[in-house]
Motif scaffolding. Structure first.
Motif, mmCIF file in Angstrom:
data_model
loop_
_atom_site.group_PDB
_atom_site.id
_atom_site.type_symbol
_atom_site.label_atom_id
_atom_site.label_comp_id
_atom_site.label_asym_id
_atom_site.label_seq_id
_atom_site.Cartn_x
_atom_site.Cartn_y
_atom_site.Cartn_z
ATOM 1 N N THR A 1 0.820 -1.199 0.000
ATOM 2 C CA THR A 1 0.000 0.000 0.000
ATOM 3 C C THR A 1 0.854 1.249 0.000
ATOM 4 O O THR A 1 1.912 1.284 0.598
ATOM 5 N N GLY B 1 -10.835 0.203 -10.385
ATOM 6 C CA GLY B 1 -10.073 -0.166 -9.189
ATOM 7 C C GLY B 1 -10.897 0.015 -7.932
ATOM 8 O O GLY B 1 -10.940 -0.859 -7.051
ATOM 9 N N TYR C 1 -4.857 -12.859 -8.593
ATOM 10 C CA TYR C 1 -4.741 -12.084 -9.825
ATOM 11 C C TYR C 1 -4.138 -10.719 -9.539
ATOM 12 O O TYR C 1 -3.316 -10.204 -10.296
ATOM 13 N N ALA C 2 -4.565 -10.146 -8.423
ATOM 14 C CA ALA C 2 -4.061 -8.826 -8.053
ATOM 15 C C ALA C 2 -2.545 -8.888 -7.848
ATOM 16 O O ALA C 2 -1.814 -7.997 -8.258
ATOM 17 N N PHE D 1 -0.835 -9.332 -11.201
ATOM 18 C CA PHE D 1 -0.998 -8.050 -11.861
ATOM 19 C C PHE D 1 0.048 -7.051 -11.358
ATOM 20 O O PHE D 1 0.663 -6.317 -12.122
ATOM 21 N N ASN D 2 0.254 -7.070 -10.061
ATOM 22 C CA ASN D 2 1.162 -6.111 -9.445
ATOM 23 C C ASN D 2 2.610 -6.345 -9.855
ATOM 24 O O ASN D 2 3.345 -5.404 -10.097
ATOM 25 N N ALA E 1 3.540 -2.979 -15.841
ATOM 26 C CA ALA E 1 2.412 -2.573 -16.683
ATOM 27 C C ALA E 1 2.889 -2.035 -18.027
ATOM 28 O O ALA E 1 2.241 -2.244 -19.051
ATOM 29 N N PHE F 1 -5.108 1.600 -12.209
ATOM 30 C CA PHE F 1 -5.920 0.595 -11.528
ATOM 31 C C PHE F 1 -5.275 0.086 -10.238
ATOM 32 O O PHE F 1 -5.900 0.071 -9.182
ATOM 33 N N PHE F 2 -4.022 -0.324 -10.319
ATOM 34 C CA PHE F 2 -3.457 -1.058 -9.190
ATOM 35 C C PHE F 2 -3.336 -0.270 -7.891
ATOM 36 O O PHE F 2 -3.828 -0.726 -6.850
ATOM 37 N N PHE G 1 -6.785 0.186 -6.474
ATOM 38 C CA PHE G 1 -7.365 -1.067 -5.971
ATOM 39 C C PHE G 1 -6.752 -1.448 -4.618
ATOM 40 O O PHE G 1 -7.457 -1.676 -3.642
ATOM 41 N N VAL G 2 -5.412 -1.498 -4.584
ATOM 42 C CA VAL G 2 -4.744 -1.955 -3.363
ATOM 43 C C VAL G 2 -5.010 -1.008 -2.194
ATOM 44 O O VAL G 2 -5.325 -1.441 -1.086
#
Ligand SMILES: Nc1ncnc2c1ncn2[C@@H]1O[C@H](COP(=O)(O)OP(=O)(O)OP(=O)(O)O)[C@@H](O)[C@H]1O
Ligand SMILES: [Mg+2]
Lengths: 266, 294
Positions: free
Chosen positions: B2, B95, B115-116, B119-120, B124, B151-152, B155-156
């Protein structure tokens, strides 16, 4: 000043005349096989009385309060408020936590109005009452201050006003003034007594401080740790209202010694 | 993982008298002027190859031309700004929605988490060629890459903001018999807001990067495209002028986010509290009198 003792007989009549609002029978809470937070606590609290819970850290005081509040389930035993088994939080039971847990984005009066808002619609009467309660706890001129603009003691006062706003008449107070300095705490305790006497509330009050526990209470539940147990309930027979110099009297110190003896024996 | 909420301290700024502030400002100016002068001087006496590092005056000249003579910069500037902002909204909304779903539903959280993570850890920017293959050479591929990068962090931060809601306050809400819905809006949302906002701030910077990188890869307009055109022609002065324009764009977007943050998360800024407190007092009194008049 000599302590005014109620006669034994008079105290007995008092207690018998008032129904128990809270009854616990062999209340036990295990968090795991090894962590027994509270074991076999049996107790009853008469309407309108002030009961202190005193004991060292980890003896299950908060756990007991949270079970009474319906916040956590118990492992075994029975626990009833006004004759009804406790299953979930009730509107006639209010809890005040060790931390003020005010919402930083709300002003003092908006924090006090939170219980009303969560219950439904806020009316003009609710707003008026919230302001009155803030005045009652000594926060004139701070009704619209944000928590960050208030001292720790003032935040606790807001928290107390919020508790009173719920309209609950069974008040569970978990070391409400534990984080405050000695002077502020003493003053807050005296104000608390005045307030709860005024509304005739029943109080369960957790503290680490033996003198504080006795000064405030009609009964002191003395608890011991590992496993958490209710070792003894000590009656405190002094008449009300009490003055602060009560704590220097011999009768008072006898009770302090008794409680200390129970705690020290473990 | 985070991004922590800003600590709300002004870096490099500290309390002090007006005299101290003035002295500091003068030192800043002095340092800047010295560097520029030395650089300019070094270019003129031939220590620096103008093809590699042009003199500040050349950069200023190029800047002047871009903005006031040819005016080429504006179209490209706004194209990129549009792509970044559009990507920011799309990536931000996706997100935020997925994070709210994951926060409120444990099952959903469990199945989306791997997936997250994947993805991270996937850069990207490496997805750029695929994105261009999918979305083409126009705006949409830039918006898509910007959205992907936004997005990431959103989202996080949103998810962990909701999962880290103050447990004492949660218990207090429970003891007051609050419904799930009311707990969500009156406690979880505002309590998580600073961390969510921090995610959006990082996302905004990422959106700009995404748009520019996609323009590098394939584009016919935009500030990244312009930069590439100049550097292909070894016009480093103009390239640096475009780079400075990117800084300006970054500053504009960042300042907007800061202003939004200061407005939404007002309670973290002590200096704003007195004014808002007075406003709330007026509102409260008005409600009281309005109701009393009925
Ligand atoms: N949620 C929990 N999960 C596991 N163990 C817990 C939990 N809450 C409390 N305990 C354990 O139960 C015991 C009693 O805790 P409790 O908080 O009731 O003590 P306390 O008397 O209130 O102590 P203190 O005076 O420090 O507040 C402790 O051993 C504690 O570690
Ligand atoms: Mg405790």
């Amino acid at each position: 000043m000599a302590a005014v003792l109620k006669s034994e007989a008079r105290a007995a009549v008092d207690a018998a005349a008032r129904p128990n609002v809270l009854e616990g029978e062999r209340v036990t809470k295990r968090f795991s096989e090894t962590v027994v937070a509270l074991e076999d606590a049996t107790f009853s609290v008469p309407e309108g009385s002030f009961v202190s819970l005193v004991g060292p850290s980890g003896c299950g005081k908060s756990t007991l309060l949270r079970m009474v509040a319906g916040l956590i389930p118990m492992t075994s035993g029975t626990l009833a408020v006004r004759g009804e088994e406790v299953k979930a939080p009730r509107t006639d039971v209010g809890m005040m936590f060790q931390k003020a847990t005010l919402l930083d984005w709300r002003t003092a009066v908006e924090n006090v109005l939170l219980p009303t808002e969560l219950a439904g619609r806020t009316t003009d009467a609710d707003r008026k009452r919230a302001i009155e309660l803030l005045h009652l706890v000594g926060l004139e001129d701070f009704e619209f201050a944000f928590p960050r603009q208030l001292s720790g003691g003032m935040q606790q006062r807001v928290s107390l006003a919020r508790l009173l706003q719920t309209g609950a008449d069974i008040l569970l107070l978990d070391e409400p003034f534990g984080a405050l300095d000695e002077f502020t705490r003493e003053r807050m305790n005296i104000e608390l007594l005045r307030i709860v006497d005024g509304i005739g509330a029943t109080v369960l009050f957790v503290t680490h401080n033996i003198a504080e526990a006795i000064f405030l209470a009609d009964q002191v539940m003395v608890m011991t740790p590992r496993p958490g147990r209710l070792a003894k309930v000590v009656d405190v027979p002094f008449a009300r209202p009490r003055e602060i110099d009560l704590i220097t009297t011999a009768e008072f110190n006898e009770i302090v010694a008794e409680v200390r003896g129970i705690l020290g024996g473990h | 993982m985070t991004v922590e909420a800003t600590k709300y301290v002004d870096l490099g700024r500290s309390a002090g008298s007006a005299a101290t502030a003035l002295r500091r400002a003068l030192i800043h100016v002095a340092i800047f002027v010295t560097i520029i002068t030395v650089w300019e001087y070094a270019s003129h006496v031939g220590h620096l190859n103008p093809l590699i590092l042009p003199a500040p005056s050349n950069v200023a000249q190029a800047m002047y031309e871009l903005y006031f003579v040819t005016g080429t910069i504006y179209r490209h500037f706004f194209v990129t700004m549009y792509e970044a902002v559009a990507g920011f909204f799309i990536g931000g909304v996706i997100g935020l929605s997925l994070a709210v779903g994951a926060a409120l539903n444990q099952t959903f959280r469990r199945y989306i988490a791997p997936y997250a993570v994947v993805f991270n850890v996937t850069p990207a920017i490496a997805v750029t060629p695929i994105i261009i293959a999918w979305f083409g050479f126009g705006w949409s591929s830039k918006i898509a890459l910007a959205a992907l990068i936004v997005f990431f962090p959103v989202f996080v931060n949103t998810l962990s903001g909701f999962l880290r809601v103050n447990p004492d306050a949660e218990e207090m809400f429970r003891s007051l018999g609050a419904s799930k819905m009311r707990t969500f809006f009156k406690l979880m949302v505002p309590d998580a807001a600073p961390i969510i906002m921090a995610g959006f701030k990082v996302g905004m910077t990422g959106a700009l990067i995404g748009a520019i990188v996609a323009e590098f890869a394939a584009a016919s307009e935009g500030i990244g495209f312009l930069m590439q055109r100049f550097s292909f022609h070894l016009d480093i002065s103009s390239s640096i002028a475009v780079l400075l324009s990117m800084s300006i764009m970054g500053l504009i977007l960042f300042t907007l986010m800061e202003a939004l943050d200061a407005t939404l998360i007002f309670w973290k800024r002590d200096s704003r509290l007195p004014a808002i407190s007075q406003k709330r007092a007026r509102r409260f009194r008005k409600q009281m009198t309005a109701l009393a008049a009925q």
